[in-house]
Design a protein around this motif. Structure first.
Motif, PDB file in Angstrom:
ATOM      1  N   ASP A  64       0.781  -1.244   0.000  1.00 54.77           N
ATOM      2  CA  ASP A  64       0.000   0.000   0.000  1.00 54.77           C
ATOM      3  C   ASP A  64       0.807   1.286   0.000  1.00 54.77           C
ATOM      4  OD1 ASP A  64      -2.279  -1.589   0.113  1.00 54.77           O
ATOM      5  OD2 ASP A  64      -2.343  -1.553   2.304  1.00 54.77           O
ATOM      6  N   ALA A  65       2.083   1.221   0.372  1.00 52.81           N
ATOM      7  CA  ALA A  65       2.810   2.483   0.579  1.00 52.81           C
ATOM      8  C   ALA A  65       4.255   2.424   0.069  1.00 52.81           C
ATOM      9  CB  ALA A  65       2.795   2.842   2.052  1.00 52.81           C
ATOM     10  N   SER A 186      -6.768   6.498  11.580  1.00 53.37           N
ATOM     11  CA  SER A 186      -7.137   7.401  10.489  1.00 53.37           C
ATOM     12  C   SER A 186      -6.128   8.539  10.354  1.00 53.37           C
ATOM     13  CB  SER A 186      -8.545   7.975  10.716  1.00 53.37           C
ATOM     14  OG  SER A 186      -9.515   6.959  10.710  1.00 53.37           O
ATOM     15  N   ARG A 189      -3.090   7.193   8.600  1.00 48.48           N
ATOM     16  CA  ARG A 189      -3.337   7.026   7.162  1.00 48.48           C
ATOM     17  C   ARG A 189      -3.384   8.367   6.442  1.00 48.48           C
ATOM     18  NH1 ARG A 189      -6.761   2.704   8.895  1.00 48.48           N
ATOM     19  NH2 ARG A 189      -8.557   4.103   8.954  1.00 48.48           N
ATOM     20  N   ILE A 190      -3.954   9.379   7.078  1.00 50.96           N
ATOM     21  CA  ILE A 190      -4.019  10.723   6.473  1.00 50.96           C
ATOM     22  C   ILE A 190      -2.610  11.292   6.296  1.00 50.96           C
ATOM     23  CG2 ILE A 190      -4.708  13.124   6.898  1.00 50.96           C
ATOM     24  CD1 ILE A 190      -7.259  12.002   8.202  1.00 50.96           C
ATOM     25  N   ILE A 192       0.143   9.586   5.898  1.00 51.49           N
ATOM     26  CA  ILE A 192       0.751   8.849   4.782  1.00 51.49           C
ATOM     27  C   ILE A 192       0.224   9.389   3.458  1.00 51.49           C
ATOM     28  CG2 ILE A 192       0.951   6.604   3.653  1.00 51.49           C
ATOM     29  CD1 ILE A 192       2.585   6.785   6.197  1.00 51.49           C
ATOM     30  N   TRP A 193      -1.065   9.648   3.385  1.00 52.63           N
ATOM     31  CA  TRP A 193      -1.681  10.174   2.159  1.00 52.63           C
ATOM     32  C   TRP A 193      -1.112  11.553   1.817  1.00 52.63           C
ATOM     33  CZ3 TRP A 193      -4.920  14.487   1.393  1.00 52.63           C
ATOM     34  CH2 TRP A 193      -5.545  14.547   0.137  1.00 52.63           C
ATOM     35  N   LEU A 196       2.267  11.142   0.286  1.00 57.28           N
ATOM     36  CA  LEU A 196       2.148  10.669  -1.093  1.00 57.28           C
ATOM     37  C   LEU A 196       1.739  11.808  -2.026  1.00 57.28           C
ATOM     38  CD1 LEU A 196       0.416   7.183  -0.630  1.00 57.28           C
ATOM     39  CD2 LEU A 196       2.709   7.624  -1.550  1.00 57.28           C
ATOM     40  N   ARG A 197       0.809  12.639  -1.577  1.00 56.08           N
ATOM     41  CA  ARG A 197       0.359  13.765  -2.391  1.00 56.08           C
ATOM     42  C   ARG A 197       1.497  14.753  -2.652  1.00 56.08           C
ATOM     43  NH1 ARG A 197      -4.492  14.236  -5.005  1.00 56.08           N
ATOM     44  NH2 ARG A 197      -4.706  16.409  -4.356  1.00 56.08           N
TER      45      ARG A 197
END
Length: 202
Positions: A64-65, A186, A189-190, A192-193, A196-197
């Motif tokens: 996933d990452a 959460s 995960r945010i 990590i997101w 990525l962005r």
């Protein structure tokens, strides 16, 4: 020996106590070291389960990452892991002081920590196998929901008997626990997101 590391005999007795509680036997509480020393030592459960959690994170990262820096990924989830072990006891202590149900709070946190070890020893291997082999399907989802239901029921029972509270109040305690878990995971995960962005230039 470090005051926060439980000796082997205490660890084995506590795991057995957690097992007895899982069987619905309230006498399982008698196997815990219900002292302030035992309170701090109960957090060694987090150390024991950590290697299994690292395996879980490694599999999650590989699928996933991959585009996230490995150290950042583990750093974020390590903070979330530690936070997950300390946030609930801290909140329950404050709630106990506010609502005046301090009796049994030490025993509750001790039993909660050791029972969390037993829960993770059962649930994490399932998640690891599913993640490693990318198993999907209705049966797997059903098993996952069933195991999660058992964990929730287990936490409810521990809350009820260790704190000597009503079943309804125990439901509130479980909901608080679930809310914190969802919030912490959460947030991880945010983060990590967001990484990525930024890496993608968005």
């Amino acid at each position: 020996m470090s005051p926060i590391v439980a000796p082997l005999n205490e660890t084995l007795a506590s795991i057995y106590g957690a097992y007895r509680l899982a069987c619905g036997d309230t006498r399982g509480l008698n196997y815990f070291n219900a002292t302030y020393e035992g309170f701090w030592r109960s957090f060694s459960a987090a150390i024991i389960i950590a290697p299994v959690f690292i395996i879980f994170l490694s599999i999650q990262y590989s699928y996933d990452a991959k585009n996230v820096n490995l150290m950042r990924f583990f750093y974020i989830h390590s903070i979330a892991y530690v936070t997950g072990w300390v946030a609930f006891p801290l909140l329950i202590f404050h709630l106990a002081n506010l609502l005046k149900f301090n009796q049994g709070i030490i025993c509750y946190i001790i039993s909660y920590n050791w029972c969390s070890l037993l829960q993770n020893l059962i649930y994490l291997p399932f998640v690891i196998i599913v993640g490693a082999f990318q198993i999907q399907g209705g049966i797997i989802n059903t098993i996952g929901i069933f195991l999660l239901g058992l964990v929730i029921l287990y936490t409810w029972f521990i809350s009820k008997v260790a704190l000597n509270i009503s079943g309804l109040f125990a439901v509130v305690i479980v909901m608080i626990d679930l809310f914190l878990i969802i919030l912490i995971n959460s947030t991880a995960r945010i983060l990590i997101w967001i990484i990525l962005r930024k890496k993608d230039g968005h």
